[in-house]
Design a protein around this motif. Structure first.
Motif, PDB file in Angstrom:
ATOM      1  N   VAL A 138      53.160  27.221  49.449  1.00 13.46           N
ATOM      2  CA  VAL A 138      53.519  28.186  48.408  1.00 13.46           C
ATOM      3  C   VAL A 138      52.930  29.544  48.765  1.00 13.46           C
ATOM      4  CG1 VAL A 138      53.247  28.822  45.968  1.00 13.46           C
ATOM      5  CG2 VAL A 138      53.662  26.432  46.597  1.00 13.46           C
ATOM      6  N   GLU A 139      53.796  30.528  48.820  1.00 12.00           N
ATOM      7  CA  GLU A 139      53.350  31.915  48.986  1.00 12.00           C
ATOM      8  C   GLU A 139      53.076  32.491  47.597  1.00 12.00           C
ATOM      9  OE1 GLU A 139      55.392  34.454  51.934  1.00 12.00           O
ATOM     10  OE2 GLU A 139      56.788  32.769  52.172  1.00 12.00           O
ATOM     11  N   ILE A 140      51.828  32.878  47.360  1.00  7.19           N
ATOM     12  CA  ILE A 140      51.438  33.399  46.054  1.00  7.19           C
ATOM     13  C   ILE A 140      50.240  34.329  46.227  1.00  7.19           C
ATOM     14  CG2 ILE A 140      49.994  31.340  45.586  1.00  7.19           C
ATOM     15  CD1 ILE A 140      50.735  31.641  42.607  1.00  7.19           C
ATOM     16  N   ASP A 141      50.293  35.471  45.579  1.00  8.45           N
ATOM     17  CA  ASP A 141      49.183  36.438  45.595  1.00  8.45           C
ATOM     18  C   ASP A 141      48.720  36.779  47.011  1.00  8.45           C
ATOM     19  OD1 ASP A 141      49.336  36.407  42.844  1.00  8.45           O
ATOM     20  OD2 ASP A 141      47.657  35.028  42.576  1.00  8.45           O
ATOM     21  N   GLY A 142      49.682  36.918  47.915  1.00  9.34           N
ATOM     22  CA  GLY A 142      49.349  37.305  49.282  1.00  9.34           C
ATOM     23  C   GLY A 142      48.817  36.180  50.150  1.00  9.34           C
ATOM     24  N   MET A 143      48.786  34.960  49.610  1.00 10.38           N
ATOM     25  CA  MET A 143      48.295  33.795  50.357  1.00 10.38           C
ATOM     26  C   MET A 143      49.441  32.843  50.672  1.00 10.38           C
ATOM     27  SD  MET A 143      44.780  32.884  48.278  1.00 10.38           S
ATOM     28  CE  MET A 143      45.619  32.684  46.707  1.00 10.38           C
ATOM     29  N   LYS A 144      49.234  32.038  51.685  1.00 10.62           N
ATOM     30  CA  LYS A 144      50.162  30.946  52.002  1.00 10.62           C
ATOM     31  C   LYS A 144      49.375  29.650  51.812  1.00 10.62           C
ATOM     32  CE  LYS A 144      53.148  33.604  55.075  1.00 10.62           C
ATOM     33  NZ  LYS A 144      52.600  34.928  54.684  1.00 10.62           N
ATOM     34  N   LEU A 145      49.475  29.103  50.608  1.00  6.17           N
ATOM     35  CA  LEU A 145      48.674  27.938  50.246  1.00  6.17           C
ATOM     36  C   LEU A 145      49.372  26.643  50.642  1.00  6.17           C
ATOM     37  CD1 LEU A 145      47.431  28.839  46.632  1.00  6.17           C
ATOM     38  CD2 LEU A 145      46.210  29.111  48.796  1.00  6.17           C
ATOM     39  N   VAL A 146      48.593  25.717  51.193  1.00  7.38           N
ATOM     40  CA  VAL A 146      49.072  24.372  51.484  1.00  7.38           C
ATOM     41  C   VAL A 146      48.122  23.371  50.827  1.00  7.38           C
ATOM     42  CG1 VAL A 146      50.215  24.989  53.654  1.00  7.38           C
ATOM     43  CG2 VAL A 146      47.809  24.300  53.683  1.00  7.38           C
ATOM     44  N   GLN A 147      48.499  22.109  50.886  1.00  6.24           N
ATOM     45  CA  GLN A 147      47.812  20.987  50.261  1.00  6.24           C
ATOM     46  C   GLN A 147      48.075  21.011  48.747  1.00  6.24           C
ATOM     47  OE1 GLN A 147      47.501  19.379  53.075  1.00  6.24           O
ATOM     48  NE2 GLN A 147      45.528  18.486  52.592  1.00  6.24           N
ATOM     49  N   THR A 148      48.792  20.001  48.296  1.00  2.00           N
ATOM     50  CA  THR A 148      49.302  19.974  46.917  1.00  2.00           C
ATOM     51  C   THR A 148      48.216  20.185  45.883  1.00  2.00           C
ATOM     52  OG1 THR A 148      51.031  18.449  47.659  1.00  2.00           O
ATOM     53  CG2 THR A 148      50.667  18.624  45.286  1.00  2.00           C
ATOM     54  N   ARG A 149      47.095  19.480  46.008  1.00  2.00           N
ATOM     55  CA  ARG A 149      46.041  19.607  44.990  1.00  2.00           C
ATOM     56  C   ARG A 149      45.458  21.017  44.959  1.00  2.00           C
ATOM     57  NH1 ARG A 149      45.302  14.162  46.415  1.00  2.00           N
ATOM     58  NH2 ARG A 149      45.094  12.731  44.655  1.00  2.00           N
ATOM     59  N   ALA A 150      45.284  21.625  46.138  1.00  2.83           N
ATOM     60  CA  ALA A 150      44.753  22.988  46.200  1.00  2.83           C
ATOM     61  C   ALA A 150      45.702  23.968  45.503  1.00  2.83           C
ATOM     62  CB  ALA A 150      44.530  23.406  47.657  1.00  2.83           C
ATOM     63  N   ILE A 151      46.991  23.791  45.732  1.00  3.67           N
ATOM     64  CA  ILE A 151      47.990  24.649  45.104  1.00  3.67           C
ATOM     65  C   ILE A 151      47.961  24.469  43.589  1.00  3.67           C
ATOM     66  CG2 ILE A 151      50.470  25.135  44.906  1.00  3.67           C
ATOM     67  CD1 ILE A 151      50.695  24.064  47.865  1.00  3.67           C
ATOM     68  N   LEU A 152      47.945  23.235  43.143  1.00  2.00           N
ATOM     69  CA  LEU A 152      47.908  22.954  41.700  1.00  2.00           C
ATOM     70  C   LEU A 152      46.636  23.503  41.056  1.00  2.00           C
ATOM     71  CD1 LEU A 152      49.262  19.296  41.763  1.00  2.00           C
ATOM     72  CD2 LEU A 152      50.455  21.272  40.813  1.00  2.00           C
ATOM     73  N   ASN A 153      45.507  23.358  41.741  1.00  2.00           N
ATOM     74  CA  ASN A 153      44.238  23.881  41.204  1.00  2.00           C
ATOM     75  C   ASN A 153      44.309  25.388  41.017  1.00  2.00           C
ATOM     76  OD1 ASN A 153      43.145  21.315  41.297  1.00  2.00           O
ATOM     77  ND2 ASN A 153      41.922  21.673  43.136  1.00  2.00           N
ATOM     78  N   TYR A 154      44.884  26.067  41.994  1.00  6.93           N
ATOM     79  CA  TYR A 154      44.980  27.531  41.933  1.00  6.93           C
ATOM     80  C   TYR A 154      45.876  27.965  40.774  1.00  6.93           C
ATOM     81  CZ  TYR A 154      45.599  32.402  43.260  1.00  6.93           C
ATOM     82  OH  TYR A 154      45.608  33.775  43.241  1.00  6.93           O
ATOM     83  N   ILE A 155      47.031  27.325  40.665  1.00  6.06           N
ATOM     84  CA  ILE A 155      47.970  27.680  39.578  1.00  6.06           C
ATOM     85  C   ILE A 155      47.338  27.414  38.212  1.00  6.06           C
ATOM     86  CG2 ILE A 155      50.186  27.071  38.512  1.00  6.06           C
ATOM     87  CD1 ILE A 155      51.140  26.394  41.433  1.00  6.06           C
ATOM     88  N   ALA A 156      46.695  26.250  38.074  1.00  3.86           N
ATOM     89  CA  ALA A 156      46.072  25.905  36.791  1.00  3.86           C
ATOM     90  C   ALA A 156      44.967  26.885  36.421  1.00  3.86           C
ATOM     91  CB  ALA A 156      45.520  24.479  36.852  1.00  3.86           C
ATOM     92  N   SER A 157      44.169  27.285  37.411  1.00  8.65           N
ATOM     93  CA  SER A 157      43.083  28.242  37.149  1.00  8.65           C
ATOM     94  C   SER A 157      43.649  29.623  36.807  1.00  8.65           C
ATOM     95  CB  SER A 157      42.170  28.361  38.380  1.00  8.65           C
ATOM     96  OG  SER A 157      41.559  27.129  38.674  1.00  8.65           O
ATOM     97  N   LYS A 158      44.616  30.068  37.571  1.00  5.40           N
ATOM     98  CA  LYS A 158      45.199  31.410  37.389  1.00  5.40           C
ATOM     99  C   LYS A 158      45.866  31.556  36.022  1.00  5.40           C
ATOM    100  CE  LYS A 158      48.668  34.523  39.460  1.00  5.40           C
ATOM    101  NZ  LYS A 158      47.897  35.749  39.662  1.00  5.40           N
TER     102      LYS A 158
END
Length: 223
Positions: A58-78
């Motif tokens: 997922v490209e978000i906030d200038g990052m290219k995030l991988v690993q499903t849990r890491a992506i979900l953690n970021y979205i939930a926190s944001k």
């Protein structure tokens, strides 16, 4: 205006669907760049865009995030779907991991050899009704609130409701004895952004069919 998150995955549920659900619940519009061939995936790898050579990405906030849990953690926190303090976050994590265990069983069903499928479905049904759903029904009953943690929508509710849809696709009777979970499903599904996601033509993906499964196997080189 910030760019919309861009999701890189094949046009199916897989490991991206929980991310789609969470973005929808957060009211975040997103774009999808579908991987249609093994060559599309190889290009992402060769361009150095996949840290571990895997999607989802997922490209978000200038990052290219991988690993499903890491992506979900970021979205939930944001998007404030991760509780108000460490204790609430611990509960949300615990519930989310339990839901993820059940989700993984259902996800793997598509790849199950035909001769083992009936036994696998029987195991999923048994675990659903005896291990997983009773736990979450009890949580809701214990505090009498609308949501699993802190009487406020969190990622735990979103992940739970996503899996309730999968469970009911497998067998609609599996949720019959869990009225509080059914009410949670109705409550979350009625949120305007989730309602839009679930509508025909929305970004929610349908159950995988044989044609889509064969295409996914070719993309990911699964024998």
């Amino acid at each position: 205006m910030a760019a919309k998150p861009k999701l890189h995955y094949f046009n199916g549920r897989g490991r991206m669907e929980s991310i789609r659900w969470l973005l929808a619940a957060a009211g975040v519009e997103f774009e999808e760049k579908f991987i249609d061939t093994a060559e599309d995936l190889d290009k992402l790898k060769n361009d150095g865009l996949l840290m571990f050579q895997q999607v989802p990405m997922v490209e978000i906030d200038g990052m290219k995030l991988v690993q499903t849990r890491a992506i979900l953690n970021y979205i939930a926190s944001k998007y404030n779907l991760y509780g108000k303090d460490m204790k609430e976050r611990a509960l949300i994590d615990m519930y989310t991991e339990g839901v993820a265990d059940l989700n993984e069983m259902i996800l793997q069903l598509a790849l199950c050899p035909p001769g083992e499928k009936d036994a696998k479905i029987a195991l999923i049904k048994e675990r659903t009704t005896n291990r997983y759903l009773p736990v979450f029904e009890k949580v809701l009953k214990s505090h009498g609130q609308d949501y699993l943690v802190g009487n406020k929508l969190s990622r735990a509710d979103v992940h739970m409701v996503e899996v309730l849809y999968y469970v009911e696709e497998l067998d609609s009777s599996l949720t019959a004895n869990f009225p509080l979970l059914k009410a949670l499903k109705t409550r979350v599904s009625s949120l305007p952004t989730v309602k839009k996601f679930l509508q025909p033509g929305g970004q929610r993906k349908p159950p995988i069919d044989e044609k889509s499964l064969e295409k996914a196997k070719k993309i990911f080189k699964i024998k």
